[in-house]
Design a protein around this motif. Structure first.
Motif, PDB file in Angstrom:
ATOM      1  N   GLN A 283       0.850  -1.203   0.000  1.00  0.00           N
ATOM      2  CA  GLN A 283       0.000   0.000   0.000  1.00  0.00           C
ATOM      3  C   GLN A 283       0.880   1.246   0.000  1.00  0.00           C
ATOM      4  N   ASP A 284       2.074   1.093   0.597  1.00  0.00           N
ATOM      5  CA  ASP A 284       3.060   2.175   0.551  1.00  0.00           C
ATOM      6  C   ASP A 284       4.012   1.841  -0.592  1.00  0.00           C
TER       7      ASP A 284
ATOM      8  N   ASP B  24      -3.636  10.611  -1.280  1.00  0.00           N
ATOM      9  CA  ASP B  24      -4.887  10.118  -1.854  1.00  0.00           C
ATOM     10  C   ASP B  24      -5.125   8.727  -1.303  1.00  0.00           C
ATOM     11  N   ARG B  25      -6.248   8.537  -0.606  1.00  0.00           N
ATOM     12  CA  ARG B  25      -6.498   7.188  -0.102  1.00  0.00           C
ATOM     13  C   ARG B  25      -7.797   6.636  -0.664  1.00  0.00           C
TER      14      ARG B  25
ATOM     15  N   GLN C  70      -2.629  12.142   8.199  1.00  0.00           N
ATOM     16  CA  GLN C  70      -2.524  11.106   7.169  1.00  0.00           C
ATOM     17  C   GLN C  70      -1.127  10.548   6.997  1.00  0.00           C
TER      18      GLN C  70
ATOM     19  N   ARG D  75       4.901  13.170  -0.262  1.00  0.00           N
ATOM     20  CA  ARG D  75       3.528  12.724  -0.493  1.00  0.00           C
ATOM     21  C   ARG D  75       3.510  11.523  -1.413  1.00  0.00           C
ATOM     22  N   TYR D  76       2.560  10.647  -1.183  1.00  0.00           N
ATOM     23  CA  TYR D  76       2.431   9.487  -2.063  1.00  0.00           C
ATOM     24  C   TYR D  76       0.975   9.075  -2.136  1.00  0.00           C
ATOM     25  N   VAL D  77       0.665   8.331  -3.161  1.00  0.00           N
ATOM     26  CA  VAL D  77      -0.710   7.851  -3.328  1.00  0.00           C
ATOM     27  C   VAL D  77      -0.798   6.453  -2.748  1.00  0.00           C
ATOM     28  N   ARG D  78      -1.730   6.265  -1.830  1.00  0.00           N
ATOM     29  CA  ARG D  78      -1.876   4.971  -1.188  1.00  0.00           C
ATOM     30  C   ARG D  78      -2.541   4.004  -2.150  1.00  0.00           C
TER      31      ARG D  78
ATOM     32  N   ARG E  87     -11.433   5.382   5.642  1.00  0.00           N
ATOM     33  CA  ARG E  87     -11.097   6.795   5.457  1.00  0.00           C
ATOM     34  C   ARG E  87     -11.722   7.658   6.541  1.00  0.00           C
TER      35      ARG E  87
ATOM     36  N   ARG F 207      -0.083  10.372   2.996  1.00  0.00           N
ATOM     37  CA  ARG F 207      -0.998   9.851   1.985  1.00  0.00           C
ATOM     38  C   ARG F 207      -1.762  10.989   1.338  1.00  0.00           C
TER      39      ARG F 207
ATOM     40  N   ASP G  55      -8.734   3.060  -0.200  1.00  0.00           N
ATOM     41  CA  ASP G  55      -9.219   2.543   1.087  1.00  0.00           C
ATOM     42  C   ASP G  55     -10.741   2.570   1.112  1.00  0.00           C
TER      43      ASP G  55
END
Ligand code: UDP
Ligand code: MG
Length: 333
Positions: free
Chosen positions: A105-106, A132-133, A162, A202-205, A141, A130, A136
């Motif tokens: 997920q990461d 963008d989750r 987050q 930052r990253y997109v989950r 969320r 995160r 999930d």
């Protein structure tokens, strides 16, 4: 920087707690290994098997045969995500240590960016945030949103919203954590509370690559309760407030009892009983609250968290460099 050199020259450790993750390990290895090999630095992967009942350990050993950097730590029994993380963080050798979930997920590709940011900005902590989750569930969320809001109120705004347990920390942070006697650490709150200079990436989950979540509702509730109890004596203070309120109510009701007594509308003995019960109840709650205050202080002492954080001291000459590369702003990227 203040970081002591590690003994074995490992630059990066990647700590991955795993509980029944056999299904996801092949995909994890396929994505993680190229990223780490491309770093051009000595690294180790510390897989912490948290008492899995499936083939996690066997699959890990299988991959370890042609991946010498893969290290496996086996816990005797399932101890929970944060405990498994503790085992890995305490035993990691790296100059930098990243914690990562096993389920992809990461995104592992973010690790390279975290390392770059840590080196370029001269910070000790890089949080994975995160952005963008949407992968999930709605429930996850919502609960996460409420959790981070509550925690920011309890611990302070230093806690990035987050940011879960995907983060990079320096050896200095690891050594500070190792010295803490805390038994139920919640790292996503504890590390911000230590006050090290930090940045965010930052990253997109992503969605879980395989298998299913190891965080059912009761584990989420347990984590939330650990988070509150670790950072606040507010529940202990409840008795003080209840006591004060009943004491005030008692004062009013005593007046009412006396008036009723004078007007002769009570049966004999009622007034004294009524007043005594209210007064004693109030006094007892206040005393409990007082006890709670001291228990709270004892608790804080036992937790042994530093009350101040020395960033650098010019009297210690070997530290003088750290004034030069101290981040100028808050360090938040
Ligand atoms: N995990 C663990 N011990 C546990 C529960 C979970 O080591 O008792 C690990 C799990 O294998 C995963 C990480 O903690 O690597 C996060 O768990 P998961 O992805 O299931 O949580 P979610 O993303 O659903 O919140
Ligand atoms: Mg997950």
């Amino acid at each position: 920087m203040l970081v002591p050199e590690t003994t074995d020259g490992t630059i990066l450790s990647v700590v991955i707690p795993m509980y029944n993750e056999a299904a996801v390990i092949p995909a994890l290895v396929t994505r993680l290994r190229p990223v780490l090999d491309a770093l051009g630095a000595d690294y180790e992967v510390v897989a912490v098997d948290d008492g899995s009942r499936d083939a996690t350990v066997a699959v890990l050993f299988d991959h370890g045969r042609n991946w010498p950097q893969l290290r496996v730590i086996r816990l005797r029994r399932n101890s929970g995500h944060q405990a498994a993380l503790t085992a890995g963080l305490h035993r990691a050798h790296g100059r930098w240590v990243v914690s990562l979930d096993a389920d992809l997920q990461d995104p592992p590709e973010t690790i390279a960016e975290m390392l770059r940011v840590a080196r370029e900005d001269g910070v000790d902590v890089v949080y994975g945030v995160r952005a963008d989750r949407s992968t999930d569930t709605f429930f996850k969320r919502r609960t996460a949103h409420t959790y981070y809001r509550l925690m920011r109120r309890l611990v302070g705004t230093d806690v990035p919203a987050q940011a879960g347990d995907f983060r990079l920390v320096s050896r200095d942070v690891i050594e500070t954590l190792r010295r803490l006697p805390e038994r139920t650490p919640v790292y996503r709150l504890l590390i911000p509370a230590l006050g090290f200079a930090s940045a965010e990436v930052r990253y997109v989950r992503e969605a879980r690559a395989a298998g299913e979540t190891k965080y059912p509702l009761h584990r989420m509730v347990a984590l939330a309760w650990d988070s509150v109890a670790n950072f606040s004596a507010a529940p202990l203070r409840l008795a003080t407030w209840l006591g004060a309120i009943s004491f005030l109510a008692c004062v009013g009701l005593i007046g009412f009892g006396i008036v009723a007594h004078l007007r002769g509308v009570t049966i004999p003995g009622w007034t004294s009983m009524f007043v005594a019960v209210l007064l004693l109840g109030g006094v007892q709650l206040v005393c409990l609250g007082l006890l709670g205050e001291y228990v709270g202080r004892i608790y804080a002492t036992v937790q042994g968290r530093p009350t101040y954080h020395v960033g650098a001291d010019s009297a210690e000459t070997e530290l003088s460099a750290s004034f030069a590369d101290a981040p100028t702003g808050s360090g938040r990227g």
